[in-house]
Scaffold this motif. Structure first.
Motif, PDB file in Angstrom:
ATOM      1  N   GLY A   1     -19.215  59.730 -27.821  1.00  0.00           N
ATOM      2  CA  GLY A   1     -20.608  59.623 -28.243  1.00  0.00           C
ATOM      3  C   GLY A   1     -20.693  59.454 -29.743  1.00  0.00           C
ATOM      4  O   GLY A   1     -20.019  58.588 -30.316  1.00  0.00           O
TER       5      GLY A   1
ATOM      6  N   VAL B   1     -22.307  59.048 -15.379  1.00  0.00           N
ATOM      7  CA  VAL B   1     -21.098  59.629 -15.971  1.00  0.00           C
ATOM      8  C   VAL B   1     -20.095  59.877 -14.838  1.00  0.00           C
ATOM      9  O   VAL B   1     -20.456  60.449 -13.807  1.00  0.00           O
TER      10      VAL B   1
ATOM     11  N   PHE C   1     -16.685  61.676 -13.474  1.00  0.00           N
ATOM     12  CA  PHE C   1     -15.719  62.757 -13.657  1.00  0.00           C
ATOM     13  C   PHE C   1     -14.515  62.480 -12.756  1.00  0.00           C
ATOM     14  O   PHE C   1     -14.673  62.313 -11.543  1.00  0.00           O
TER      15      PHE C   1
ATOM     16  N   ARG D   1     -17.155  66.496 -24.637  1.00  0.00           N
ATOM     17  CA  ARG D   1     -16.218  65.405 -24.356  1.00  0.00           C
ATOM     18  C   ARG D   1     -15.260  65.197 -25.532  1.00  0.00           C
ATOM     19  O   ARG D   1     -14.077  64.909 -25.348  1.00  0.00           O
TER      20      ARG D   1
ATOM     21  N   PHE E   1     -12.616  67.818 -25.237  1.00  0.00           N
ATOM     22  CA  PHE E   1     -11.743  67.512 -24.097  1.00  0.00           C
ATOM     23  C   PHE E   1     -10.750  66.410 -24.444  1.00  0.00           C
ATOM     24  O   PHE E   1      -9.576  66.471 -24.056  1.00  0.00           O
ATOM     25  N   ARG E   2     -11.219  65.411 -25.192  1.00  0.00           N
ATOM     26  CA  ARG E   2     -10.352  64.261 -25.513  1.00  0.00           C
ATOM     27  C   ARG E   2      -9.422  64.535 -26.687  1.00  0.00           C
ATOM     28  O   ARG E   2      -8.498  63.752 -26.934  1.00  0.00           O
TER      29      ARG E   2
ATOM     30  N   ASP F   1     -10.454  63.291 -16.634  1.00  0.00           N
ATOM     31  CA  ASP F   1     -11.166  62.343 -17.497  1.00  0.00           C
ATOM     32  C   ASP F   1     -12.670  62.491 -17.265  1.00  0.00           C
ATOM     33  O   ASP F   1     -13.096  62.885 -16.176  1.00  0.00           O
ATOM     34  N   VAL F   2     -13.426  62.210 -18.306  1.00  0.00           N
ATOM     35  CA  VAL F   2     -14.889  62.142 -18.235  1.00  0.00           C
ATOM     36  C   VAL F   2     -15.291  60.907 -19.026  1.00  0.00           C
ATOM     37  O   VAL F   2     -14.890  60.762 -20.179  1.00  0.00           O
ATOM     38  N   THR F   3     -16.071  60.022 -18.423  1.00  0.00           N
ATOM     39  CA  THR F   3     -16.456  58.805 -19.141  1.00  0.00           C
ATOM     40  C   THR F   3     -17.689  59.049 -20.006  1.00  0.00           C
ATOM     41  O   THR F   3     -18.458  59.981 -19.769  1.00  0.00           O
ATOM     42  N   ASP F   4     -17.874  58.187 -21.000  1.00  0.00           N
ATOM     43  CA  ASP F   4     -19.133  58.193 -21.734  1.00  0.00           C
ATOM     44  C   ASP F   4     -20.222  57.675 -20.793  1.00  0.00           C
ATOM     45  O   ASP F   4     -19.936  56.860 -19.899  1.00  0.00           O
ATOM     46  N   PRO F   5     -21.481  58.118 -20.974  1.00  0.00           N
ATOM     47  CA  PRO F   5     -22.548  57.633 -20.096  1.00  0.00           C
ATOM     48  C   PRO F   5     -22.592  56.098 -20.075  1.00  0.00           C
ATOM     49  O   PRO F   5     -22.583  55.453 -21.128  1.00  0.00           O
TER      50      PRO F   5
ATOM     51  N   PHE G   1     -23.032  67.735 -24.814  1.00  0.00           N
ATOM     52  CA  PHE G   1     -22.175  66.992 -23.884  1.00  0.00           C
ATOM     53  C   PHE G   1     -21.242  66.051 -24.650  1.00  0.00           C
ATOM     54  O   PHE G   1     -20.047  65.954 -24.346  1.00  0.00           O
ATOM     55  N   ASP G   2     -21.788  65.371 -25.679  1.00  0.00           N
ATOM     56  CA  ASP G   2     -20.921  64.556 -26.539  1.00  0.00           C
ATOM     57  C   ASP G   2     -19.815  65.419 -27.161  1.00  0.00           C
ATOM     58  O   ASP G   2     -18.644  65.039 -27.180  1.00  0.00           O
TER      59      ASP G   2
END
Lengths: 282, 282
Positions: B172, A128, A130, B66, B69-70, A79-83, B62-63
């Motif tokens: 994003g 962010v 990871f 992600r 990835f999602r 998973d990677v979160t939004d900032p 980066f947006d």
């Protein structure tokens, strides 16, 4: 197996291991958040994915995400979160990455500066998170397949960890050698260990090396850079897997001004079932 | 199968399809770069991964990463370049993403503005190239499994493409519905089609839906938003896969100031063998 979770002090009000182990991850995270469980997570929530954590400023996040993508064995991205968003929505909806681990490590300018119990005071809107797979997740799969895991019979369930001579694929400012862990595997079960772990790419997947430590740059197997050595028995072979310490090691080498990670053994427990999450069709 | 590559004009000096089809991808890319092949790529380099391309400024990268990835079914990520680096080092070492496709689409402020034969004049050091898997890659695997692919027998090998009502996971600025393609599959082979395609997550993987088009928001199967309708025969069922047009559709909806992609059917041919690249252990 109770000794798996014996690292860390049992405090008044702590849950007992027997009660706790089979709770749903969301309940376990709640207990950790509320300070009712303050020991390592090894052995909790069997069958669920346990994860490494790395929190970086957004400025470094695209480089770091490319690094993970190019090095999926040491850095299997879950998973990677939004900032600024503290909720890992894919791995654990409703969780709060700032509070749901028992202990965090703090790094400044590439140096480790100490541990903190939560990140509520330091979290910013450019952070962010990871979430990266952890090999603890496949220990149960190995046991299911009849492969003894010597280290699980020892205090804290820890395995020796080494800096290898295997180069990671660089990305932006991130580059350096892969960090690897070693498990002693019975000679006649080595092939089976490869088969089993190759099914779990989100938990570091298949080994990166089997046998001679010198081939992967380890001068003395008895002197790991992290954790404790697990001596080999006569009929055992050292088998090496990519390790989740790699991203910490790489980020320290890059000297980035700020990073937070889980503390060793105090993992983030996700809602993902290991078997379901290993079906990668999206 | 020669009709697969018949879209586009045959020019003097063009290679003939029979000679060309089995060249190594690096040689095919060189011929494309030198203008010796100016037709679609369908059917070339069987067994190798064909890919969609999206080039964006680093500010959105980066947006977008992600988002991929999602949403791994519509956006199976095969490679991401470092900003300014035109070489997709993971998918095709030595390739140049600015010249190695026959035709590119240009978008400005979320609107399609035309096609260009290369990107040499517009490439900047903040450009990032995303190489994404394409379902054309698994057509051969389906044929190998004895599943007839009706659309391959038609001009240009094209399949109808629709905007579905399946929401993508946002990231994003990027959000919106998944774009899907439809292949008519013989009723008794539907299960096998799921089995075969689920083995190729980097080529969109398993279907997202089987049967009733209304369930995924398609009002009239005969009126696709892109490409041409493939009429169903009596014993066939419509089966839907996530489509690589999704990222273009999403990026247009986000109105980003600048984007470049491959032109429909003019794909990037990678050095990756589909079967080897589908082993995801890293």
């Amino acid at each position: 197996m109770n000794q798996r979770a014996d690292a860390g002090q049992l405090k008044p009000g702590d849950l007992s291991y027997g009660d706790f182990r089979h709770w749903h991850p969301s309940e376990i995270r709640k207990a950790i958040r509320e300070g009712r469980w303050s020991r390592v997570t090894h052995g909790l929530a069997p069958g669920y994915v346990h994860a490494n954590l790395a929190i970086l400023p957004e400025r470094y996040a695209f480089d770091f995400m490319r690094f993970c993508f190019r090095n999926p064995k040491p850095c299997p991205l879950i998973d990677v979160t939004d900032p600024g968003d503290p909720e890992p929505r894919r791995a654990a909806p409703g969780a709060d990455i700032r509070t749901d681990l028992g202990k965090y490590k703090v790094y400044r300018d590439g140096k480790y500066t100490g541990e903190v119990p939560h990140l509520k005071d330091v979290w910013r809107k450019d952070h962010v998170a990871f979430v990266l797979g952890c090999s603890a997740s496949f220990d149960d799969a190995m046991l299911d397949a009849g492969i003894p895991m010597q280290h699980l019979e020892q205090e804290g369930g820890r395995i020796p960890v080494y800096i290898s001579n295997i180069p990671c694929q660089p990305a932006g400012i991130f580059q350096g050698p892969m960090v690897i862990s070693m498990r002693p595997i019975r000679q006649d079960l080595v092939v089976k260990a490869v088969e089993v772990t190759s099914r779990y790419p989100i938990a570091h997947g298949a080994p990166v090396h089997i046998g001679d430590p010198a081939k992967v740059g380890i001068a003395d197997l008895a002197k790991p850079q992290w954790s404790v050595y697990t001596p080999l028995k006569d009929n055992e072979v050292p088998v090496y897997w990519a390790c989740g310490v790699t991203p910490q090691s790489i980020a320290m080498a890059a000297g980035i001004p700020e990073m937070y990670t889980h503390a060793a053994g105090w993992m983030f427990i996700t809602d993902l079932r290991l078997n379901a999450a290993s079906i990668i069709s999206g």
